[in-house]
Design an enzyme around this catalytic site. Structure first.
Site, PDB file in Angstrom:
ATOM      1  N   THR A  64       0.820  -1.218   0.000  1.00  0.00           N
ATOM      2  CA  THR A  64       0.000   0.000   0.000  1.00  0.00           C
ATOM      3  C   THR A  64       0.858   1.273   0.000  1.00  0.00           C
ATOM      4  O   THR A  64       1.941   1.291   0.562  1.00  0.00           O
ATOM      5  CB  THR A  64      -0.948   0.036   1.234  1.00  0.00           C
ATOM      6  N   ARG A  92     -13.198  -8.965  -2.332  1.00  0.00           N
ATOM      7  CA  ARG A  92     -12.812  -8.407  -1.018  1.00  0.00           C
ATOM      8  C   ARG A  92     -12.362  -6.954  -1.184  1.00  0.00           C
ATOM      9  O   ARG A  92     -11.562  -6.629  -2.062  1.00  0.00           O
ATOM     10  CB  ARG A  92     -11.680  -9.246  -0.413  1.00  0.00           C
ATOM     11  N   VAL A  93     -12.843  -6.101  -0.311  1.00  0.00           N
ATOM     12  CA  VAL A  93     -12.394  -4.709  -0.279  1.00  0.00           C
ATOM     13  C   VAL A  93     -11.784  -4.473   1.099  1.00  0.00           C
ATOM     14  O   VAL A  93     -12.363  -4.872   2.112  1.00  0.00           O
ATOM     15  CB  VAL A  93     -13.572  -3.745  -0.526  1.00  0.00           C
ATOM     16  N   GLY A  94     -10.633  -3.848   1.131  1.00  0.00           N
ATOM     17  CA  GLY A  94      -9.960  -3.606   2.408  1.00  0.00           C
ATOM     18  C   GLY A  94     -10.273  -2.219   2.960  1.00  0.00           C
ATOM     19  O   GLY A  94     -11.270  -1.592   2.589  1.00  0.00           O
ATOM     20  N   ASP A  95      -9.403  -1.747   3.818  1.00  0.00           N
ATOM     21  CA  ASP A  95      -9.629  -0.463   4.484  1.00  0.00           C
ATOM     22  C   ASP A  95      -9.226   0.735   3.628  1.00  0.00           C
ATOM     23  O   ASP A  95      -9.717   1.850   3.841  1.00  0.00           O
ATOM     24  CB  ASP A  95      -8.834  -0.398   5.794  1.00  0.00           C
ATOM     25  N   THR A 143      -1.938   1.704   6.653  1.00  0.00           N
ATOM     26  CA  THR A 143      -1.477   0.498   5.950  1.00  0.00           C
ATOM     27  C   THR A 143      -1.380  -0.636   6.953  1.00  0.00           C
ATOM     28  O   THR A 143      -0.934  -0.427   8.078  1.00  0.00           O
ATOM     29  CB  THR A 143      -0.123   0.718   5.254  1.00  0.00           C
ATOM     30  N   GLY A 170      -6.148  -4.813   6.738  1.00  0.00           N
ATOM     31  CA  GLY A 170      -7.300  -3.946   6.532  1.00  0.00           C
ATOM     32  C   GLY A 170      -8.518  -4.280   7.368  1.00  0.00           C
ATOM     33  O   GLY A 170      -9.244  -3.383   7.802  1.00  0.00           O
TER      34      GLY A 170
HETATM   35  N1  ASP Z   1      -4.503  -2.182   4.194  1.00  0.00           N
HETATM   36  C1  ASP Z   1      -4.412  -2.876   2.934  1.00  0.00           C
HETATM   37  C2  ASP Z   1      -5.567  -3.822   2.797  1.00  0.00           C
HETATM   38  O1  ASP Z   1      -5.934  -4.453   3.761  1.00  0.00           O
HETATM   39  C3  ASP Z   1      -3.163  -3.650   2.783  1.00  0.00           C
HETATM   40  C4  ASP Z   1      -1.909  -2.925   3.140  1.00  0.00           C
HETATM   41  O2  ASP Z   1      -1.913  -1.869   3.703  1.00  0.00           O
HETATM   42  O3  ASP Z   1      -0.880  -3.445   2.796  1.00  0.00           O
HETATM   43  O4  ASP Z   1      -6.051  -3.973   1.710  1.00  0.00           O
END
Ligand code: ASP
Length: 335
Positions: free
Chosen positions: A201, A229-232, A252, A255
């Site tokens: 990220t 899937r959707v993250g944060d 980061t 998520g």
């Molecule tokens: N936070 C991101 C997610 O969960 C991944 C990351 O920060 O590396 O999609």
């Protein structure tokens, strides 16, 4: 005469006290960036690899800072820094994104304007070269905050954004991690998952000459993430937040935890309602709340007076800051 002088001095003192109270008046132009947190212990990278990361982080800082210095907005500064990192195959965003369980690249991004709390986000796009530009288009040229998948891509077409073939995002390194991840999963061995299985990220925050904060985050998500899937990263309040009254944050890490803890908003709420400094709020949220919850990762935080924090509970976090006070630093590992 003495009375007049005393009165004059008193009013000068109170004027300077006021100026200090209103300590955003002379806040230094600042840009803070991250390139992902994770299992980054010293020895993880060769000297050449470290140098390549440091060079790219410095390049992103310089690009964003040049915009601030020429009177440009914090939004333009963070967009420029993030585009540079999206285009660099070494980060998990844009080109170089990790692979989903189905062997695809699905990208998420978000952006927020601290001057009015406008925000834009996109999730699961597969063919838009710079997801952060699309998030900004959503913020500035739609009545919505978030678009997903085909809808986001349709909007990108309407807005004339640059498209690439999905293959553009493919890199050998991420593909190898994906294959190793699949293999480890087959053998049910979390311990043998590749070290860059999670995290990556990129994100940026800036404070411009008008005292406006902005925040943005862009990612390929997590290796082997399941269908849709959707993250944060594209979730306002979890992966990204900005408000001139409190702070700007880009996250980061894992998520799912950042979403459940609304990490970015929690940090700024502690600043806004709890009177904490950005550093105190970031320390609390990462080292108490996130850690007690079992999650890991990190945040960058920037306040309207130019105070900043780069806080993580993982082994390392690619990060950097440049400001008007002459600071320019990049780092990878923990202290
Ligand atoms: N936070 C991101 C997610 O969960 C991944 C990351 O920060 O590396 O999609």
């Amino acid at each position: 005469m003495r009375k007049i002088l005393l009165a004059l001095t008193a009013s000068l003192i109170s004027a300077s006290a006021l100026a200090q109270d209103d300590n955003t008046a002379n806040a230094p132009l600042t840009i803070v960036i991250h390139g992902g947190a994770g299992a980054l212990a010293p020895g993880r990278y060769t000297a050449d690899e470290e140098a390549a990361f440091q060079a790219k982080l410095n390049e992103a800082l310089d690009a964003g800072y040049a915009i601030l210095e020429s009177g440009g907005s914090s939004l333009d500064a963070i967009e420029a820094a993030i585009v540079l990192m999206e285009d660099a195959p070494i980060f998990n965003a844009g080109k170089g994104s990790v692979f989903t369980r189905d062997g695809k690249n699905e990208l998420d991004a978000s952006i927020m304007d601290g001057s009015n709390r406008n925000a834009g986000a996109i999730a699961g796009v597969t063919n838009v070269k710079n997801p952060i530009k699309l998030a900004r288009e959503v913020m500035e040229n739609s009545v919505h905050v978030m678009f997903a998948r085909e809808g986001a891509e349709k909007f990108a077409k309407e807005r004339g954004l640059e498209f690439v073939k999905p293959k553009y995002f493919h890199t050998e390194k991420r593909w190898n991690s994906y294959k190793a991840g699949l293999e480890a999963e087959k053998q049910n061995k979390e311990s043998s998952l590749p070290i860059d299985y999670k995290w990556g990220t990129v994100g940026a925050l800036a404070l411009d000459a008008n005292g406006n904060l902005a925040a943005g985050t862009s990612t390929g998500g997590m290796t082997l993430k399941r269908y849709g899937r959707v993250g944060d990263a594209p979730i306002i309040g979890a992966g990204t937040f900005a408000d001139n009254n409190s702070c700007a944050v880009s996250s980061t890490g894992h998520g799912e935890y950042f979403m459940r803890l609304t990490i970015a908003r929690d940090i700024c709420a502690q600043v806004e309602y709890g009177g904490k400094t950005v550093d105190e709020a970031a320390q609390d949220v990462i080292h108490n709340r996130l850690e007690n919850f079992g999650g890991d990762g990190g945040v960058i935080v920037l306040g309207p007076n130019g105070d900043y924090a780069m806080t993580f509970n993982s082994a390392g976090m690619f990060r950097g800051v440049k400001n008007q006070a002459g600071v320019q630093e990049v780092a990878i590992y923990g202290e």
